[in-house]
Scaffold this active site. Sequence first.
Site: not given
Ligand code: 5GP
Length: 117
Positions: A96-97, A88, A101, A103, A30-32
Site C-alpha cells: 500500500e505504501v 509486501n 519497508h 514489516h 512502529r506500525d500505526i
Molecule cells: P504495506 O501494505 O504497504 O506493506 O504496509 C503499509 C503499512 O504502513 C501498513 O501496515 C500500515 O498500517 C502502515 N501505515 C500506514 N500509514 C502509516 C502512518 O502514517 N504511520 C505509521 N507508523 N504506519 C503507517
Amino acid sequence: MDNSCLFCRIVAGEIPATVVHRTETTLAFRDINPKAPTHVLVIPVEHYADVAVLAEANPSVAADVLASAAAVAEMEGLAADGFRVIFNTGEDGGQEVFHVHAHVVGGAPLGPMLAGR
Ligand code: 5GP
Ligand code: ZN
C-alpha cells in the site's frame, strides 16, 4: 525527498512516528495499525519503491535494512522465540505504501505464513 510519499515525510519529521531504531541509512518505527504484539516497519532513509528496486539499485542499503530488522527483533525481545520479516511487493503482494519497508512482526505465534485462500 518525495513529498507525495508518506514514509519520506516520516523520515523528514513532517509526520510523527514512534521511532525505535535508526542508522545512517535506515529508520525503524512502529506500525500505526499493528497486526501483532510487536509490529515495526524498517525503511531505507532514501526512497526506493519496493524491495526489488532497492535490491537492484543499492544492495548495500538492502543489507542495511535486513541488519536493522534483525536489530529491531533483538531490541524488541523477539529473537529467542522468533519473528517474521515481510516485504509486501506490488499489487498482488498487497503493498500500500510504495516506499520499501520490512514489516518486523512477532511477540506471539504468528500462525501459517498465508491466510487461507
Ligand atoms: P504495506 O501494505 O504497504 O506493506 O504496509 C503499509 C503499512 O504502513 C501498513 O501496515 C500500515 O498500517 C502502515 N501505515 C500506514 N500509514 C502509516 C502512518 O502514517 N504511520 C505509521 N507508523 N504506519 C503507517
Ligand atoms: Zn519515500
